[in-house]
Scaffold this active site. Structure first.
Site, PDB file in Angstrom:
ATOM      1  N   GLN A  55      15.974 -28.009 -45.447  1.00 49.05           N
ATOM      2  CA  GLN A  55      16.936 -26.974 -45.692  1.00 49.05           C
ATOM      3  C   GLN A  55      17.726 -26.495 -44.715  1.00 49.05           C
ATOM      4  OE1 GLN A  55      14.873 -24.438 -48.587  1.00 49.05           O
ATOM      5  NE2 GLN A  55      14.480 -25.984 -49.909  1.00 49.05           N
ATOM      6  N   HIS A 109      15.007 -23.813 -33.059  1.00 49.13           N
ATOM      7  CA  HIS A 109      13.736 -23.259 -33.172  1.00 49.13           C
ATOM      8  C   HIS A 109      13.473 -23.120 -34.777  1.00 49.13           C
ATOM      9  CE1 HIS A 109      10.019 -21.276 -32.106  1.00 49.13           C
ATOM     10  NE2 HIS A 109      10.400 -20.238 -33.238  1.00 49.13           N
ATOM     11  N   ASP A 157      13.234 -18.698 -26.044  1.00 51.05           N
ATOM     12  CA  ASP A 157      13.740 -18.334 -27.322  1.00 51.05           C
ATOM     13  C   ASP A 157      14.677 -16.948 -27.182  1.00 51.05           C
ATOM     14  OD1 ASP A 157      12.574 -20.672 -28.189  1.00 51.05           O
ATOM     15  OD2 ASP A 157      10.690 -19.744 -28.848  1.00 51.05           O
ATOM     16  N   GLY A 188      11.799 -36.966 -33.940  1.00 51.03           N
ATOM     17  CA  GLY A 188      13.270 -37.028 -33.660  1.00 51.03           C
ATOM     18  C   GLY A 188      13.961 -36.941 -35.056  1.00 51.03           C
ATOM     19  N   GLU A 209      17.111 -26.915 -40.586  1.00 50.10           N
ATOM     20  CA  GLU A 209      17.166 -27.360 -39.230  1.00 50.10           C
ATOM     21  C   GLU A 209      18.298 -28.649 -39.301  1.00 50.10           C
ATOM     22  OE1 GLU A 209      13.878 -28.535 -36.650  1.00 50.10           O
ATOM     23  OE2 GLU A 209      12.567 -27.232 -38.140  1.00 50.10           O
ATOM     24  N   ARG A 264       4.194 -30.910 -11.659  1.00 49.94           N
ATOM     25  CA  ARG A 264       4.951 -30.459 -12.553  1.00 49.94           C
ATOM     26  C   ARG A 264       6.396 -30.269 -11.770  1.00 49.94           C
ATOM     27  NH1 ARG A 264       3.650 -30.878 -17.967  1.00 49.94           N
ATOM     28  NH2 ARG A 264       5.335 -29.643 -18.873  1.00 49.94           N
ATOM     29  N   ASN A 266      18.983 -24.996 -28.451  1.00 49.25           N
ATOM     30  CA  ASN A 266      17.902 -25.197 -28.940  1.00 49.25           C
ATOM     31  C   ASN A 266      17.610 -25.020 -30.317  1.00 49.25           C
ATOM     32  OD1 ASN A 266      14.937 -25.795 -28.687  1.00 49.25           O
ATOM     33  ND2 ASN A 266      14.527 -23.468 -28.715  1.00 49.25           N
ATOM     34  N   ASN A 317      15.592 -34.345 -36.117  1.00 49.38           N
ATOM     35  CA  ASN A 317      16.794 -33.682 -35.682  1.00 49.38           C
ATOM     36  C   ASN A 317      17.624 -34.470 -35.018  1.00 49.38           C
ATOM     37  OD1 ASN A 317      16.666 -30.693 -36.376  1.00 49.38           O
ATOM     38  ND2 ASN A 317      14.512 -30.949 -35.713  1.00 49.38           N
TER      39      ASN A 317
HETATM   40  C1  GAR Z   1      11.263 -29.125 -35.096  1.00 53.40           C
HETATM   41  O1  GAR Z   1      10.976 -28.486 -36.249  1.00 53.40           O
HETATM   42  C2  GAR Z   1      11.877 -28.439 -34.141  1.00 53.40           C
HETATM   43  O2  GAR Z   1      12.389 -27.280 -34.678  1.00 53.40           O
HETATM   44  C3  GAR Z   1      10.704 -27.878 -33.477  1.00 53.40           C
HETATM   45  O3  GAR Z   1      10.007 -29.232 -33.345  1.00 53.40           O
HETATM   46  C4  GAR Z   1      10.056 -30.019 -34.297  1.00 53.40           C
HETATM   47  C5  GAR Z   1      10.565 -31.278 -33.944  1.00 53.40           C
HETATM   48  O4  GAR Z   1      10.736 -32.253 -34.871  1.00 53.40           O
HETATM   49  N1  GAR Z   1      11.017 -27.374 -31.932  1.00 53.40           N
HETATM   50  C6  GAR Z   1      10.352 -26.196 -31.656  1.00 53.40           C
HETATM   51  O5  GAR Z   1       9.331 -25.792 -32.140  1.00 53.40           O
HETATM   52  C7  GAR Z   1      10.846 -25.787 -30.268  1.00 53.40           C
HETATM   53  N2  GAR Z   1      10.290 -24.383 -30.003  1.00 53.40           N
HETATM   54  P1  GAR Z   1      11.715 -33.568 -34.811  1.00 53.40           P
HETATM   55  O6  GAR Z   1      11.178 -34.356 -33.515  1.00 53.40           O
HETATM   56  O7  GAR Z   1      11.310 -34.177 -35.953  1.00 53.40           O
HETATM   57  O8  GAR Z   1      13.238 -33.160 -34.590  1.00 53.40           O
END
Ligand code: GAR
Length: 208
Positions: free
Chosen positions: A179, A110, A151, A12, A181, A66, A108, A14
């Site tokens: 840098q 990525h 994506d 988490g 995200e 699912r 999203n 982000n």
């Molecule tokens: C992040 O690097 C995000 O970009 C990636 O998972 C990580 C989550 O980190 N997402 C993907 O790969 C989606 N395809 P976080 O839980 O610390 O935010």
């Protein structure tokens, strides 16, 4: 006020960047109305609770199939009544039903420069392993609207990050987060909250 529901699976960081940028007014006109994790152990849930944000887990493990899980996920999102759904490290594929319920209202983050190192199998650390295996010298991150492909939706923002000699997947993952995200995800939310993003001919356009 843009109400956002943030979907998470793990650490988490982000989500934390969004919380911090709302707190310091870098993101304006925005409130987090709820956080949903597919994983009971996600530290992201703790982050939400620490900040008094409504949070819950909807895990596929708690449902008989699912399909039933995906129905519960859509219902869970609807209960928060968001204007925008933010996939912030959410590692579950979103179904067409959810996408149709929120057209151009799901974004999203990525961890690569789409269309490189994205699509099936490219998530989390696997993305950075792929980058290092191919030997590219520049990677980065992308924020995009979610459509029915993996994506493939309209790209809102991208930021490049240098790959350094001797990088491990973990070191590269950290640099891409620090840098790129943690900057472009809050920035994209702020742009959307202030009416600065529209989708035209399948492409996202940033308005001045
Ligand atoms: C992040 O690097 C995000 O970009 C990636 O998972 C990580 C989550 O980190 N997402 C993907 O790969 C989606 N395809 P976080 O839980 O610390 O935010």
């Amino acid at each position: 006020m843009l109400k956002i529901c943030v979907l998470v699976s793990g650490g988490g960081t982000n989500l934390q960047a969004i919380i911090d940028r709302i707190a310091d007014n870098t993101i304006t006109n925005t409130e987090i109305c709820g956080v949903i994790s597919n994983n009971h152990d996600a530290y992201a849930l703790e982050r939400a609770k620490t900040h008094g944000i409504p949070a819950r887990c909807i895990s596929p493990k708690d449902f008989e199939s699912r399909a039933v899980f995906h129905d519960a996920l859509l219902e869970g999102i609807k209960e928060y009544n968001p204007d925008l759904v933010v996939l912030a490290g959410f590692l579950v594929n979103i179904t067409p039903e959810i996408i149709r319920a929120y057209p151009n209202r799901i974004i999203n983050i990525h961890p690569s420069l789409i269309p490189s190192f994205c699509g099936k199998g490219f998530y989390g650390l696997h993305v950075h392993e792929g980058v290092l295996a191919r030997g590219v010298k520049v990677t980065g991150a992308t924020v995009h609207f979610v459509d029915e492909g993996t994506d493939t939706g309209p790209i809102i923002l991208q930021k490049p990050v240098e790959v350094l000699q001797g990088d491990t997947p973990e070191a590269l993952q950290r640099r891409v987060m620090e840098q790129a995200e943690w900057h472009i995800l809050p920035q994209a939310i702020d742009l959307i909250a202030n009416g600065k993003v529209k989708v035209e001919d399948g492409k996202a356009v940033i308005l001045n």
